[in-house]
Design a protein around this motif. Structure first.
Motif, PDB file in Angstrom:
ATOM      1  N   ILE A 123       7.109  -3.376 -11.698  1.00 36.65           N
ATOM      2  CA  ILE A 123       5.758  -2.880 -11.981  1.00 36.65           C
ATOM      3  C   ILE A 123       5.397  -1.781 -10.987  1.00 36.65           C
ATOM      4  O   ILE A 123       4.894  -0.722 -11.368  1.00 36.65           O
ATOM      5  N   ALA A 124       5.655  -2.049  -9.718  1.00 35.21           N
ATOM      6  CA  ALA A 124       5.351  -1.051  -8.684  1.00 35.21           C
ATOM      7  C   ALA A 124       6.157   0.223  -8.910  1.00 35.21           C
ATOM      8  O   ALA A 124       5.631   1.327  -8.780  1.00 35.21           O
ATOM      9  N   PHE A 125       7.423   0.066  -9.261  1.00 36.80           N
ATOM     10  CA  PHE A 125       8.281   1.232  -9.491  1.00 36.80           C
ATOM     11  C   PHE A 125       7.726   2.101 -10.619  1.00 36.80           C
ATOM     12  O   PHE A 125       7.453   3.292 -10.425  1.00 36.80           O
ATOM     13  N   VAL A 126       7.550   1.514 -11.771  1.00 37.13           N
ATOM     14  CA  VAL A 126       7.119   2.293 -12.945  1.00 37.13           C
ATOM     15  C   VAL A 126       5.716   2.850 -12.749  1.00 37.13           C
ATOM     16  O   VAL A 126       5.457   4.033 -12.981  1.00 37.13           O
ATOM     17  N   GLN A 127       4.806   2.017 -12.314  1.00 38.80           N
ATOM     18  CA  GLN A 127       3.414   2.435 -12.237  1.00 38.80           C
ATOM     19  C   GLN A 127       3.149   3.388 -11.070  1.00 38.80           C
ATOM     20  O   GLN A 127       2.267   4.233 -11.171  1.00 38.80           O
ATOM     21  N   LEU A 128       3.847   3.245  -9.966  1.00 39.83           N
ATOM     22  CA  LEU A 128       3.640   4.202  -8.870  1.00 39.83           C
ATOM     23  C   LEU A 128       4.288   5.543  -9.162  1.00 39.83           C
ATOM     24  O   LEU A 128       3.764   6.581  -8.742  1.00 39.83           O
ATOM     25  N   VAL A 129       5.395   5.543  -9.874  1.00 38.80           N
ATOM     26  CA  VAL A 129       5.978   6.821 -10.267  1.00 38.80           C
ATOM     27  C   VAL A 129       5.007   7.537 -11.212  1.00 38.80           C
ATOM     28  O   VAL A 129       4.896   8.764 -11.176  1.00 38.80           O
ATOM     29  N   ARG A 130       4.264   6.766 -11.994  1.00 39.06           N
ATOM     30  CA  ARG A 130       3.236   7.336 -12.874  1.00 39.06           C
ATOM     31  C   ARG A 130       1.903   7.511 -12.138  1.00 39.06           C
ATOM     32  O   ARG A 130       0.935   7.973 -12.712  1.00 39.06           O
ATOM     33  N   VAL A 131       1.856   7.114 -10.869  1.00 34.72           N
ATOM     34  CA  VAL A 131       0.678   7.197  -9.990  1.00 34.72           C
ATOM     35  C   VAL A 131      -0.496   6.419 -10.607  1.00 34.72           C
ATOM     36  O   VAL A 131      -1.563   6.959 -10.873  1.00 34.72           O
ATOM     37  N   ARG A 132      -0.266   5.122 -10.795  1.00 38.18           N
ATOM     38  CA  ARG A 132      -1.293   4.228 -11.336  1.00 38.18           C
ATOM     39  C   ARG A 132      -1.710   3.225 -10.275  1.00 38.18           C
ATOM     40  O   ARG A 132      -0.916   2.798  -9.439  1.00 38.18           O
ATOM     41  N   ASN A 133      -2.959   2.828 -10.340  1.00 32.61           N
ATOM     42  CA  ASN A 133      -3.493   1.883  -9.366  1.00 32.61           C
ATOM     43  C   ASN A 133      -2.816   0.517  -9.465  1.00 32.61           C
ATOM     44  O   ASN A 133      -2.635  -0.163  -8.468  1.00 32.61           O
ATOM     45  N   SER A 134      -2.423   0.106 -10.668  1.00 35.76           N
ATOM     46  CA  SER A 134      -1.740  -1.182 -10.816  1.00 35.76           C
ATOM     47  C   SER A 134      -0.417  -1.177 -10.053  1.00 35.76           C
ATOM     48  O   SER A 134      -0.007  -2.201  -9.489  1.00 35.76           O
ATOM     49  N   GLY A 135       0.267  -0.041 -10.015  1.00 35.20           N
ATOM     50  CA  GLY A 135       1.499   0.070  -9.230  1.00 35.20           C
ATOM     51  C   GLY A 135       1.223  -0.010  -7.745  1.00 35.20           C
ATOM     52  O   GLY A 135       1.997  -0.593  -6.986  1.00 35.20           O
ATOM     53  N   ARG A 136       0.108   0.575  -7.326  1.00 35.03           N
ATOM     54  CA  ARG A 136      -0.283   0.507  -5.913  1.00 35.03           C
ATOM     55  C   ARG A 136      -0.545  -0.944  -5.515  1.00 35.03           C
ATOM     56  O   ARG A 136      -0.064  -1.415  -4.479  1.00 35.03           O
ATOM     57  N   ILE A 137      -1.231  -1.686  -6.366  1.00 31.83           N
ATOM     58  CA  ILE A 137      -1.528  -3.092  -6.064  1.00 31.83           C
ATOM     59  C   ILE A 137      -0.246  -3.926  -6.067  1.00 31.83           C
ATOM     60  O   ILE A 137      -0.035  -4.759  -5.185  1.00 31.83           O
ATOM     61  N   ALA A 138       0.630  -3.692  -7.046  1.00 34.46           N
ATOM     62  CA  ALA A 138       1.902  -4.415  -7.087  1.00 34.46           C
ATOM     63  C   ALA A 138       2.741  -4.118  -5.848  1.00 34.46           C
ATOM     64  O   ALA A 138       3.374  -5.018  -5.282  1.00 34.46           O
ATOM     65  N   ALA A 139       2.731  -2.873  -5.399  1.00 30.25           N
ATOM     66  CA  ALA A 139       3.488  -2.510  -4.194  1.00 30.25           C
ATOM     67  C   ALA A 139       2.874  -3.148  -2.948  1.00 30.25           C
ATOM     68  O   ALA A 139       3.608  -3.542  -2.030  1.00 30.25           O
ATOM     69  N   ILE A 140       1.552  -3.270  -2.910  1.00 30.96           N
ATOM     70  CA  ILE A 140       0.910  -3.954  -1.778  1.00 30.96           C
ATOM     71  C   ILE A 140       1.364  -5.407  -1.732  1.00 30.96           C
ATOM     72  O   ILE A 140       1.681  -5.941  -0.665  1.00 30.96           O
ATOM     73  N   VAL A 141       1.418  -6.053  -2.892  1.00 32.15           N
ATOM     74  CA  VAL A 141       1.889  -7.448  -2.951  1.00 32.15           C
ATOM     75  C   VAL A 141       3.344  -7.527  -2.497  1.00 32.15           C
ATOM     76  O   VAL A 141       3.707  -8.379  -1.672  1.00 32.15           O
ATOM     77  N   LEU A 142       4.175  -6.648  -3.019  1.00 34.70           N
ATOM     78  CA  LEU A 142       5.605  -6.660  -2.700  1.00 34.70           C
ATOM     79  C   LEU A 142       5.861  -6.416  -1.217  1.00 34.70           C
ATOM     80  O   LEU A 142       6.493  -7.235  -0.534  1.00 34.70           O
ATOM     81  N   PHE A 143       5.363  -5.296  -0.705  1.00 38.78           N
ATOM     82  CA  PHE A 143       5.630  -4.958   0.697  1.00 38.78           C
ATOM     83  C   PHE A 143       4.831  -5.837   1.656  1.00 38.78           C
ATOM     84  O   PHE A 143       5.270  -6.089   2.768  1.00 38.78           O
ATOM     85  N   GLY A 144       3.675  -6.320   1.223  1.00 38.18           N
ATOM     86  CA  GLY A 144       2.906  -7.256   2.048  1.00 38.18           C
ATOM     87  C   GLY A 144       3.637  -8.581   2.219  1.00 38.18           C
ATOM     88  O   GLY A 144       3.677  -9.144   3.310  1.00 38.18           O
ATOM     89  N   TYR A 145       4.231  -9.079   1.133  1.00 37.18           N
ATOM     90  CA  TYR A 145       5.019 -10.308   1.245  1.00 37.18           C
ATOM     91  C   TYR A 145       6.244 -10.080   2.117  1.00 37.18           C
ATOM     92  O   TYR A 145       6.595 -10.940   2.929  1.00 37.18           O
ATOM     93  N   MET A 146       6.890  -8.929   1.941  1.00 32.10           N
ATOM     94  CA  MET A 146       8.049  -8.623   2.788  1.00 32.10           C
ATOM     95  C   MET A 146       7.655  -8.611   4.262  1.00 32.10           C
ATOM     96  O   MET A 146       8.374  -9.159   5.110  1.00 32.10           O
ATOM     97  N   LEU A 147       6.510  -8.018   4.561  1.00 31.25           N
ATOM     98  CA  LEU A 147       6.032  -7.972   5.944  1.00 31.25           C
ATOM     99  C   LEU A 147       5.796  -9.380   6.473  1.00 31.25           C
ATOM    100  O   LEU A 147       6.268  -9.733   7.563  1.00 31.25           O
ATOM    101  N   ALA A 148       5.096 -10.200   5.697  1.00 27.68           N
ATOM    102  CA  ALA A 148       4.814 -11.576   6.130  1.00 27.68           C
ATOM    103  C   ALA A 148       6.108 -12.374   6.293  1.00 27.68           C
ATOM    104  O   ALA A 148       6.286 -13.101   7.279  1.00 27.68           O
TER     105      ALA A 148
END
Length: 134
Positions: free
Chosen positions: A57-82
């Motif tokens: 979701i983050a891949f597709v939506q951020l390449v399209r510059v969508r807010n849903s991709g930004r939120i999915a990436a926050i979840v993904l990288f936030g979990y990785m950080l934790a």
């Protein structure tokens, strides 16, 4: 900011590929062994699930510059950080591998910080608004 968001989207896509490679390696050794490691194994499997769900979701939506991709990436990288912070402080000793884990933590924190910037959110919203006007 659009280019930065797209690069982060590509990194999210690469994280899915990395999760698949790691999962195949662990599966070759036996998935049950990972489950019996306790909290570490369960959080690892949960992280793979997040990568498989939020990563594409983050891949597709951020390449399209969508807010849903930004939120999915926050979840993904936030979990990785934790995950890596817990691994760093609970499971490992300070050694050369710990330095690599610390670098991953810094990288994830920078990515999450960029994604949380008001300008990142504004960029995603502006792109959608421009497309609706076109």
């Amino acid at each position: 900011m659009r280019l930065v968001l797209r690069v982060i989207g590509v990194l999210a896509g690469l994280s899915v590929v990395a999760a698949v490679v790691l999962m195949l390696g662990v599966t070759a050794l036996g998935m049950q062994a990972l489950l019996f490691t306790g909290t570490f194994g369960v959080t690892t499997i949960f992280g793979w699930l997040i990568a498989f769900i939020a990563g594409p979701i983050a891949f597709v939506q951020l390449v399209r510059v969508r807010n849903s991709g930004r939120i999915a990436a926050i979840v993904l990288f936030g979990y990785m950080l934790a995950y890596y912070l817990v691994e760093l402080f609970a499971f490992s000793r300070w050694s050369p591998p710990a330095v690599r884990i610390l670098l991953v933590c810094v990288f994830c924190a920078v990515v999450v910080g960029i994604l949380l910037l008001p300008s990142a959110r504004r960029t995603c919203i502006e792109v959608v608004a421009q497309e609706r006007l076109s």
